[in-house]
Design a protein around this motif. Sequence first.
Motif, short mmCIF file in Angstrom:
data_model
loop_
_atom_site.label_atom_id
_atom_site.label_comp_id
_atom_site.label_asym_id
_atom_site.label_seq_id
_atom_site.Cartn_x
_atom_site.Cartn_y
_atom_site.Cartn_z
N GLY A 133 -6.73 1.03 -7.52
CA GLY A 133 -5.47 1.54 -8.06
C GLY A 133 -4.65 2.37 -7.09
N HIS A 134 -5.06 2.42 -5.82
CA HIS A 134 -4.30 3.18 -4.84
C HIS A 134 -3.09 2.41 -4.31
CE1 HIS A 134 -7.26 6.37 -4.77
NE2 HIS A 134 -8.21 5.49 -4.55
N ILE A 135 -3.13 1.09 -4.38
CA ILE A 135 -2.02 0.23 -4.01
C ILE A 135 -1.67 -0.62 -5.22
CG2 ILE A 135 -1.26 -1.64 -2.51
CD1 ILE A 135 -3.15 -0.62 -0.37
N LEU A 136 -0.37 -0.68 -5.54
CA LEU A 136 0.06 -1.33 -6.77
C LEU A 136 0.40 -2.80 -6.61
CD1 LEU A 136 2.30 1.46 -8.30
CD2 LEU A 136 -0.10 0.97 -8.76
N GLY A 137 0.68 -3.27 -5.41
CA GLY A 137 1.05 -4.67 -5.27
C GLY A 137 1.47 -5.00 -3.86
N LYS A 138 2.13 -6.15 -3.71
CA LYS A 138 2.57 -6.60 -2.40
C LYS A 138 3.54 -5.60 -1.79
CE LYS A 138 2.11 -11.51 -3.54
NZ LYS A 138 2.82 -12.79 -3.70
N GLY A 139 3.55 -5.55 -0.47
CA GLY A 139 4.41 -4.58 0.19
C GLY A 139 3.72 -3.24 0.34
N TYR A 140 2.43 -3.17 -0.11
CA TYR A 140 1.65 -1.95 0.02
C TYR A 140 2.35 -0.76 -0.63
CZ TYR A 140 -0.11 -5.08 3.59
OH TYR A 140 -0.56 -6.18 4.25
N ILE A 141 2.76 -0.95 -1.89
CA ILE A 141 3.39 0.14 -2.62
C ILE A 141 2.32 1.09 -3.12
CG2 ILE A 141 4.98 0.69 -4.48
CD1 ILE A 141 6.08 -1.06 -2.18
N LEU A 142 2.36 2.33 -2.69
CA LEU A 142 1.30 3.28 -2.99
C LEU A 142 1.50 3.93 -4.34
CD1 LEU A 142 0.97 4.99 0.50
CD2 LEU A 142 0.05 2.81 -0.31
N ALA A 143 0.40 4.03 -5.09
CA ALA A 143 0.47 4.57 -6.45
C ALA A 143 0.87 6.04 -6.45
CB ALA A 143 -0.87 4.39 -7.15
N ALA A 186 -10.73 -7.84 8.13
CA ALA A 186 -11.31 -6.57 7.67
C ALA A 186 -10.26 -5.71 6.98
CB ALA A 186 -11.94 -5.82 8.84
N VAL A 187 -9.04 -5.69 7.57
CA VAL A 187 -7.94 -4.95 6.96
C VAL A 187 -7.65 -5.50 5.56
CG1 VAL A 187 -5.46 -4.51 7.07
CG2 VAL A 187 -6.87 -4.21 9.10
N ALA A 188 -7.60 -6.85 5.45
CA ALA A 188 -7.33 -7.47 4.15
C ALA A 188 -8.38 -7.08 3.12
CB ALA A 188 -7.28 -8.99 4.32
N GLY A 189 -9.64 -7.00 3.56
CA GLY A 189 -10.70 -6.60 2.64
C GLY A 189 -10.54 -5.18 2.15
N HIS A 190 -10.20 -4.27 3.08
CA HIS A 190 -9.99 -2.87 2.69
C HIS A 190 -8.80 -2.74 1.73
CE1 HIS A 190 -13.04 -1.22 5.24
NE2 HIS A 190 -12.50 -1.70 6.35
N ILE A 191 -7.73 -3.49 2.00
CA ILE A 191 -6.54 -3.42 1.14
C ILE A 191 -6.87 -3.94 -0.26
CG2 ILE A 191 -4.26 -4.45 0.76
CD1 ILE A 191 -3.79 -4.17 3.77
N MET A 192 -7.67 -5.01 -0.34
CA MET A 192 -8.07 -5.53 -1.64
C MET A 192 -8.85 -4.48 -2.43
SD MET A 192 -7.99 -7.96 -3.78
CE MET A 192 -7.39 -9.34 -2.78
N LYS A 193 -9.74 -3.76 -1.76
CA LYS A 193 -10.50 -2.71 -2.45
C LYS A 193 -9.58 -1.57 -2.90
CE LYS A 193 -14.86 -3.64 -0.06
NZ LYS A 193 -15.88 -3.11 0.90
N LEU A 194 -8.59 -1.23 -2.06
CA LEU A 194 -7.66 -0.17 -2.44
C LEU A 194 -6.81 -0.59 -3.65
CD1 LEU A 194 -6.53 0.96 1.11
CD2 LEU A 194 -7.70 2.39 -0.57
N MET A 195 -6.48 -1.88 -3.74
CA MET A 195 -5.74 -2.38 -4.90
C MET A 195 -6.62 -2.33 -6.14
SD MET A 195 -3.68 -5.61 -3.19
CE MET A 195 -2.78 -6.00 -4.69
N GLN A 196 -7.88 -2.69 -6.00
CA GLN A 196 -8.81 -2.65 -7.13
C GLN A 196 -9.02 -1.22 -7.64
OE1 GLN A 196 -12.22 -4.58 -5.42
NE2 GLN A 196 -11.45 -6.66 -5.81
N MET A 248 -13.50 6.95 -1.99
CA MET A 248 -12.73 6.26 -0.96
C MET A 248 -13.38 6.47 0.40
SD MET A 248 -8.71 6.73 0.11
CE MET A 248 -8.25 7.02 -1.61
N THR A 249 -13.56 5.38 1.14
CA THR A 249 -14.20 5.48 2.45
C THR A 249 -13.24 6.07 3.47
OG1 THR A 249 -13.50 3.29 3.19
CG2 THR A 249 -15.53 3.40 1.88
N GLU A 250 -13.81 6.46 4.63
CA GLU A 250 -12.98 7.02 5.69
C GLU A 250 -11.99 5.98 6.20
OE1 GLU A 250 -15.23 8.78 8.80
OE2 GLU A 250 -13.52 9.06 10.12
N ARG A 251 -12.42 4.72 6.31
CA ARG A 251 -11.52 3.67 6.78
C ARG A 251 -10.38 3.44 5.79
NH1 ARG A 251 -10.80 2.21 11.61
NH2 ARG A 251 -12.87 1.32 12.02
N GLU A 252 -10.69 3.47 4.49
CA GLU A 252 -9.65 3.31 3.47
C GLU A 252 -8.64 4.46 3.54
OE1 GLU A 252 -11.94 3.04 -0.05
OE2 GLU A 252 -12.40 0.90 0.19
#
Length: 367
Positions: free
Chosen positions: A45-55, A33-43, A1-5
């Motif tokens: 498995g750190h974010i489970l879906g909409k609403g940024y629900i954290l695993a 850029a935020v959207a790109g980081h969030i997509m990577k976090l979802m891929q 995980m990157t520092e920004r993530e």
Amino acid sequence: MTEREQEILQLLRQDPLIPQQQLADQLGISRSAVAGHIMKLMQKGHILGKGYILADNPYVVALGGANMDIRGSSSHRLRQGDSNPGQVSCSPGGVARNIAENLARLGADCRLITAVGDDLYGRALLESTQRAGVDVRPVLLLPDAATSTYLSLHGPDGDMAIAINDMDILSRLDAARLAPQRELVRHAGLIVADANLSAEALAWLFAEAGDTPVFMDTVSAFKAERIRPWLGQIHTLKPNRLEAAALSGLPLDQASQAAAVADWFHHQGVTQLVLSLAEQGVYYSSPSVRGWSPAPRVNIVNTTGAGDALMAGLAWGWLQQQPLDEATQLAQACAALTLGCAATNNPTLSLAAVQHMCITLQYAEQS
């Protein structure tokens, strides 16, 4: 995980529903850029879906009633048809709201879904509930409806003699108004609901819950009938004597009848049953364990809210992966702390206070 993530995850833990533009503004980067980081976090498995629900951050959704409790208590035996001297007080209440507050005080991340009016009681409820640590952003605020109220009368023993509830506003909590909370419900670690919900709201809830465990509070013998179609989808049910007898059609006048009642509920599909039987204590039953836990010996000041504290303790125990017998003892300690408080919710309730009460109750049983 990157520092920004890692930075983004930290901000999401503080506010899981934060807009992407606000994230971008706080981080000094573009929204894309935020959207790109969030997509990577979802891929990852750190974010489970909409609403940024954290695993790694399971939360509880409490769905049901929120009202202002108006309590009248007399130091003398209540006399029917007469004016009784005593004290009158107001405090935040409502089954789902009470459970949410107690869970928050225990340390759980809890989100409340209910409806209140845009009035004095409604604003007071939101303020006090948020102050206790509950996320109240999903609460529906209706300018053309009155906040629910619950009026109860108590005798010198603290027991409720009679109560009246005005909860018409909850009929407005229908499928259309619940729809915006779909993702919040779908990604919850646990759902706690009460039978104040309408048949339509209950149908919506169980359709959206999926595999998420649902803990259900029956509220009253009358309202318990609303959950009958959904017994097979309830993980944990906490009825009292009247509610269990009304649903099962079986007698529950003696302690020896509790096992048969529990078997009936398990046959309907309920995984865990916790029968609250007043002075006889609690009978708990699951596929792996069943038994009795005696009623705690405490000085009763107010019985209103004790059952909600019991349910909060059961939910907390499940979140901590405790077996049902241990969770029941913790839940009874929550109830004992509430019984000794004049308010519907004990403001001093905390995990440390509950653990201390557990030790106190165990010592009292042995002495």
